[in-house]
Design a protein around this motif. Structure first.
Motif, PDB file in Angstrom:
ATOM      1  N   GLY A 266       0.791  -1.219   0.000  1.00  0.00           N
ATOM      2  CA  GLY A 266       0.000   0.000   0.000  1.00  0.00           C
ATOM      3  C   GLY A 266       0.820   1.264   0.000  1.00  0.00           C
ATOM      4  N   ARG A 267       2.135   1.116   0.107  1.00  0.00           N
ATOM      5  CA  ARG A 267       2.982   2.310   0.099  1.00  0.00           C
ATOM      6  C   ARG A 267       2.816   3.074  -1.214  1.00  0.00           C
ATOM      7  NH1 ARG A 267       9.059   1.395   2.551  1.00  0.00           N
ATOM      8  NH2 ARG A 267       8.519   1.747   4.724  1.00  0.00           N
ATOM      9  N   HIS A 268       2.899   4.390  -1.117  1.00  0.00           N
ATOM     10  CA  HIS A 268       2.858   5.213  -2.317  1.00  0.00           C
ATOM     11  C   HIS A 268       4.210   5.163  -3.023  1.00  0.00           C
ATOM     12  CE1 HIS A 268      -0.436   7.934  -0.379  1.00  0.00           C
ATOM     13  NE2 HIS A 268      -0.869   6.738  -0.696  1.00  0.00           N
ATOM     14  N   SER A 269       4.162   5.197  -4.327  1.00  0.00           N
ATOM     15  CA  SER A 269       5.386   5.414  -5.089  1.00  0.00           C
ATOM     16  C   SER A 269       5.250   6.750  -5.801  1.00  0.00           C
ATOM     17  CB  SER A 269       5.621   4.278  -6.090  1.00  0.00           C
ATOM     18  OG  SER A 269       4.512   4.144  -6.959  1.00  0.00           O
ATOM     19  N   CYS A 270       6.348   7.269  -6.272  1.00  0.00           N
ATOM     20  CA  CYS A 270       6.371   8.615  -6.834  1.00  0.00           C
ATOM     21  C   CYS A 270       7.142   8.572  -8.145  1.00  0.00           C
ATOM     22  CB  CYS A 270       7.033   9.548  -5.824  1.00  0.00           C
ATOM     23  SG  CYS A 270       7.211  11.257  -6.370  1.00  0.00           S
ATOM     24  N   GLU A 271       6.597   9.211  -9.181  1.00  0.00           N
ATOM     25  CA  GLU A 271       7.297   9.224 -10.461  1.00  0.00           C
ATOM     26  C   GLU A 271       7.065  10.549 -11.178  1.00  0.00           C
ATOM     27  OE1 GLU A 271       5.726   5.902 -12.594  1.00  0.00           O
ATOM     28  OE2 GLU A 271       3.977   7.021 -13.324  1.00  0.00           O
ATOM     29  N   ASP A 272       7.862  10.749 -12.202  1.00  0.00           N
ATOM     30  CA  ASP A 272       7.785  11.974 -13.034  1.00  0.00           C
ATOM     31  C   ASP A 272       7.881  13.258 -12.236  1.00  0.00           C
ATOM     32  OD1 ASP A 272       7.558  10.343 -15.217  1.00  0.00           O
ATOM     33  OD2 ASP A 272       5.374  10.448 -15.286  1.00  0.00           O
ATOM     34  N   PRO A 273       8.936  13.475 -11.449  1.00  0.00           N
ATOM     35  CA  PRO A 273      10.036  12.556 -11.132  1.00  0.00           C
ATOM     36  C   PRO A 273       9.812  11.901  -9.769  1.00  0.00           C
ATOM     37  CG  PRO A 273      10.646  14.745 -10.449  1.00  0.00           C
ATOM     38  CD  PRO A 273       9.237  14.852 -10.988  1.00  0.00           C
ATOM     39  N   ASN A 274      10.725  10.993  -9.421  1.00  0.00           N
ATOM     40  CA  ASN A 274      10.682  10.383  -8.097  1.00  0.00           C
ATOM     41  C   ASN A 274      11.340  11.329  -7.096  1.00  0.00           C
ATOM     42  OD1 ASN A 274      10.792   8.861  -5.813  1.00  0.00           O
ATOM     43  ND2 ASN A 274      11.810   7.102  -6.736  1.00  0.00           N
ATOM     44  N   LEU A 275      10.538  11.930  -6.243  1.00  0.00           N
ATOM     45  CA  LEU A 275      11.057  12.878  -5.248  1.00  0.00           C
ATOM     46  C   LEU A 275      11.264  12.234  -3.883  1.00  0.00           C
ATOM     47  CD1 LEU A 275       8.862  16.022  -6.037  1.00  0.00           C
ATOM     48  CD2 LEU A 275      11.210  15.582  -6.743  1.00  0.00           C
TER      49      LEU A 275
ATOM     50  N   ALA B  45       1.646  -0.413   8.938  1.00  0.00           N
ATOM     51  CA  ALA B  45       2.294   0.873   9.238  1.00  0.00           C
ATOM     52  C   ALA B  45       1.875   1.917   8.214  1.00  0.00           C
ATOM     53  CB  ALA B  45       3.805   0.709   9.262  1.00  0.00           C
ATOM     54  N   HIS B  46       1.847   1.511   6.937  1.00  0.00           N
ATOM     55  CA  HIS B  46       1.457   2.494   5.928  1.00  0.00           C
ATOM     56  C   HIS B  46      -0.035   2.789   5.969  1.00  0.00           C
ATOM     57  CE1 HIS B  46       1.891   5.055   2.475  1.00  0.00           C
ATOM     58  NE2 HIS B  46       0.753   4.543   2.048  1.00  0.00           N
ATOM     59  N   ASP B  47      -0.852   1.798   6.271  1.00  0.00           N
ATOM     60  CA  ASP B  47      -2.291   2.057   6.371  1.00  0.00           C
ATOM     61  C   ASP B  47      -2.587   3.044   7.495  1.00  0.00           C
ATOM     62  OD1 ASP B  47      -2.876   0.420   4.247  1.00  0.00           O
ATOM     63  OD2 ASP B  47      -3.285  -1.339   5.471  1.00  0.00           O
ATOM     64  N   LEU B  48      -1.877   2.888   8.610  1.00  0.00           N
ATOM     65  CA  LEU B  48      -2.011   3.839   9.713  1.00  0.00           C
ATOM     66  C   LEU B  48      -1.568   5.230   9.272  1.00  0.00           C
ATOM     67  CD1 LEU B  48      -2.520   4.340  12.798  1.00  0.00           C
ATOM     68  CD2 LEU B  48      -0.101   3.842  13.133  1.00  0.00           C
ATOM     69  N   HIS B  49      -0.445   5.273   8.570  1.00  0.00           N
ATOM     70  CA  HIS B  49       0.086   6.540   8.070  1.00  0.00           C
ATOM     71  C   HIS B  49      -0.912   7.200   7.116  1.00  0.00           C
ATOM     72  CE1 HIS B  49       2.881   9.454   6.400  1.00  0.00           C
ATOM     73  NE2 HIS B  49       2.680   8.955   5.191  1.00  0.00           N
ATOM     74  N   GLN B  50      -1.527   6.386   6.237  1.00  0.00           N
ATOM     75  CA  GLN B  50      -2.478   6.926   5.274  1.00  0.00           C
ATOM     76  C   GLN B  50      -3.712   7.489   5.963  1.00  0.00           C
ATOM     77  OE1 GLN B  50      -1.913   7.389   2.072  1.00  0.00           O
ATOM     78  NE2 GLN B  50      -3.876   8.439   1.955  1.00  0.00           N
ATOM     79  N   ALA B  51      -4.178   6.789   7.011  1.00  0.00           N
ATOM     80  CA  ALA B  51      -5.328   7.284   7.766  1.00  0.00           C
ATOM     81  C   ALA B  51      -5.008   8.640   8.404  1.00  0.00           C
ATOM     82  CB  ALA B  51      -5.720   6.268   8.844  1.00  0.00           C
ATOM     83  N   ALA B  52      -3.791   8.758   8.944  1.00  0.00           N
ATOM     84  CA  ALA B  52      -3.372  10.027   9.552  1.00  0.00           C
ATOM     85  C   ALA B  52      -3.258  11.114   8.491  1.00  0.00           C
ATOM     86  CB  ALA B  52      -2.040   9.834  10.270  1.00  0.00           C
ATOM     87  N   HIS B  53      -2.746  10.746   7.317  1.00  0.00           N
ATOM     88  CA  HIS B  53      -2.611  11.685   6.205  1.00  0.00           C
ATOM     89  C   HIS B  53      -3.995  12.222   5.817  1.00  0.00           C
ATOM     90  CE1 HIS B  53      -0.605  12.476   2.008  1.00  0.00           C
ATOM     91  NE2 HIS B  53      -1.337  13.484   2.423  1.00  0.00           N
ATOM     92  N   ASN B  54      -4.968  11.322   5.678  1.00  0.00           N
ATOM     93  CA  ASN B  54      -6.321  11.733   5.297  1.00  0.00           C
ATOM     94  C   ASN B  54      -6.929  12.665   6.347  1.00  0.00           C
ATOM     95  OD1 ASN B  54      -6.120  10.145   3.029  1.00  0.00           O
ATOM     96  ND2 ASN B  54      -7.253   8.422   3.890  1.00  0.00           N
ATOM     97  N   GLN B  55      -6.728  12.327   7.627  1.00  0.00           N
ATOM     98  CA  GLN B  55      -7.278  13.171   8.687  1.00  0.00           C
ATOM     99  C   GLN B  55      -6.598  14.537   8.713  1.00  0.00           C
ATOM    100  OE1 GLN B  55      -7.603  11.373  12.535  1.00  0.00           O
ATOM    101  NE2 GLN B  55      -8.580   9.514  11.758  1.00  0.00           N
ATOM    102  N   THR B  56      -5.297  14.548   8.400  1.00  0.00           N
ATOM    103  CA  THR B  56      -4.561  15.813   8.357  1.00  0.00           C
ATOM    104  C   THR B  56      -5.146  16.733   7.290  1.00  0.00           C
ATOM    105  OG1 THR B  56      -2.527  14.774   9.116  1.00  0.00           O
ATOM    106  CG2 THR B  56      -2.293  16.847   7.960  1.00  0.00           C
ATOM    107  N   GLU B  57      -5.358  16.171   6.089  1.00  0.00           N
ATOM    108  CA  GLU B  57      -5.872  16.994   4.990  1.00  0.00           C
ATOM    109  C   GLU B  57      -7.328  17.408   5.220  1.00  0.00           C
ATOM    110  OE1 GLU B  57      -4.886  16.850   1.103  1.00  0.00           O
ATOM    111  OE2 GLU B  57      -3.160  15.521   1.252  1.00  0.00           O
ATOM    112  N   ALA B  58      -8.043  16.657   6.060  1.00  0.00           N
ATOM    113  CA  ALA B  58      -9.453  16.979   6.322  1.00  0.00           C
ATOM    114  C   ALA B  58      -9.622  17.949   7.485  1.00  0.00           C
ATOM    115  CB  ALA B  58     -10.230  15.694   6.615  1.00  0.00           C
ATOM    116  N   CYS B  59      -8.512  18.362   8.094  1.00  0.00           N
ATOM    117  CA  CYS B  59      -8.575  19.240   9.278  1.00  0.00           C
ATOM    118  C   CYS B  59      -8.312  20.695   8.860  1.00  0.00           C
ATOM    119  CB  CYS B  59      -7.553  18.792  10.320  1.00  0.00           C
ATOM    120  SG  CYS B  59      -7.534  19.844  11.788  1.00  0.00           S
ATOM    121  N   PRO B  60      -9.337  21.544   8.805  1.00  0.00           N
ATOM    122  CA  PRO B  60      -9.145  22.933   8.360  1.00  0.00           C
ATOM    123  C   PRO B  60      -8.113  23.691   9.193  1.00  0.00           C
ATOM    124  CG  PRO B  60     -11.486  22.381   8.498  1.00  0.00           C
ATOM    125  CD  PRO B  60     -10.736  21.254   9.142  1.00  0.00           C
ATOM    126  N   ALA B  61      -8.068  23.405  10.493  1.00  0.00           N
ATOM    127  CA  ALA B  61      -7.137  24.128  11.360  1.00  0.00           C
ATOM    128  C   ALA B  61      -5.680  23.854  10.973  1.00  0.00           C
ATOM    129  CB  ALA B  61      -7.370  23.740  12.814  1.00  0.00           C
TER     130      ALA B  61
END
Length: 339
Positions: free
Chosen positions: A85-94, A294-310
């Motif tokens: 489930g880890r994200h990969s990055c391309e064009d370019p890989n940062l 570990a990544h699923d937990l990280h992704q859940a935190a990422h989603n909650q972060t982006e959904a938090c206006p504050a």
């Protein structure tokens, strides 16, 4: 080497496959067996060309071709391609700018392209020992969970426990009277060994692997792994047995968040009795429930972060690297960023 090669002679002046190779490993091996002044030059040239093509060039792979009219790079993040489930990055890989560019004077050149806009600061937040936490929750080992929840340094604990068992010269029982903080300051190298060992276990570390990492005999490595799984954290042995049973009987594993990974090759390997391949597959399988959770937990935190206006009003996430998020945050000092 080609001078005495029968295949090279039979090919009428053209080198055979073995002697036509110019990859880095071949040239480095040649440096050891038949040193020549041109070899270091070739190796350095190869490193420079690869570095330029991968990170700088405007052609395929380089960062230059991806700079948009706004002066920024907008990479493509791919979700769902990795089994964990880890994200990969391309064009370019940062996600992996090199730490050791071929020219020392450009040591931080690539990292300096990661800059925040005026009035903002770059801030990165990552998980501390997230895979060790996932190992604790997956195995439900009471000792490991208690250490994590009380904030005890896991690696210091492991080093001292292995020392108390007295089974390896690489983990001696030294300074038992010191508290963990003082012991860690005095024996940083022992803690480092234990850290390597702890993370290695999560990736299916073998006795040969332990011997290679510690510089000990294979038998001693096997003894240490057995002690780790049966005495330091006794629930680990049950976890390894569970992974093996699930993979060999069901052909798949499911992590604590419901992510599933199949191992369709198992029936064929069993039919052919390819035991070595089965063991290699089990080493991969051991890490899946831990790294993927570990990544699923990280992704859940990422989603909650982006959904938090504050949060978003103050800090915008711009880069994800497996267990960390980088933000462009309003720069009002360190206390503000921490808050």
């Amino acid at each position: 080497g080609a001078a005495g090669c029968k295949a090279c002679k039979e090919s009428k002046g053209h080198p055979c496959i073995k002697h036509v190779k110019t990859d880095r490993q071949t040239l480095e091996a040649l440096m050891l067996t038949d040193p020549h002044p041109v070899l270091p030059v070739l190796l350095r040239a190869k490193k420079l060309v690869k570095f330029y093509g991968t990170y700088l060039a405007g052609g395929q792979g380089g960062y230059g071709r991806f700079i948009r009219p706004d002066g920024r790079i907008h990479a493509t993040f791919k979700v769902g391609f990795a089994d964990t489930g880890r994200h990969s990055c391309e064009d370019p890989n940062l996600q992996n700018p090199p730490r050791d560019p071929p020219l020392p004077e450009y040591k931080d050149a690539l990292r300096q392209i990661f800059v925040a806009p005026q009035g903002h600061a770059m801030m990165t937040a990552d998980w501390a020992a997230v895979e060790v936490w996932m190992l604790g929750y997956q195995t439900q080992d009471p000792k490991l969970l208690n250490l994590l929840q009380t904030g005890t340094d896991i690696h210091t604990f492991v080093a001292r426990e292995l020392g108390r068992l007295g089974i390896s010269q690489f983990f001696p029982d030294v300074d038992p009277e010191l508290d963990d903080y003082e012991w860690q300051k005095a024996h940083g190298e022992l803690r480092r060994r234990a850290k390597t060992f702890t993370f290695g276990i999560s990736y299916g570390l073998t006795a040969d692997g332990a011997a290679d990492r510690l510089g000990c005999a294979t038998a001693e490595g096997e003894l240490l792994i057995d002690a780790y799984k049966t005495k330091v954290f006794p629930s680990l042995e049950e976890y390894f047995a569970w992974v093996e049973n699930e993979v060999l009987t069901k052909g798949y594993l499911v992590n604590m968040f419901g992510r599933r990974r199949s191992f369709p090759q198992v029936p064929v390997l069993q039919l052919l009795n390819y035991q070595r391949d089965i063991q290699d597959l089990l080493r991969v399988a051991v890490n899946f429930p831990i790294q993927s959770a570990a990544h699923d937990l990280h992704q859940a935190a990422h989603n909650q972060t982006e959904a938090c206006p504050a949060i978003i009003a103050r800090a915008r996430p711009v880069l994800e690297v497996h267990d960390s998020l980088s933000f462009e945050a309003v720069d009002k000092g360190q206390d503000y960023l921490v808050q």
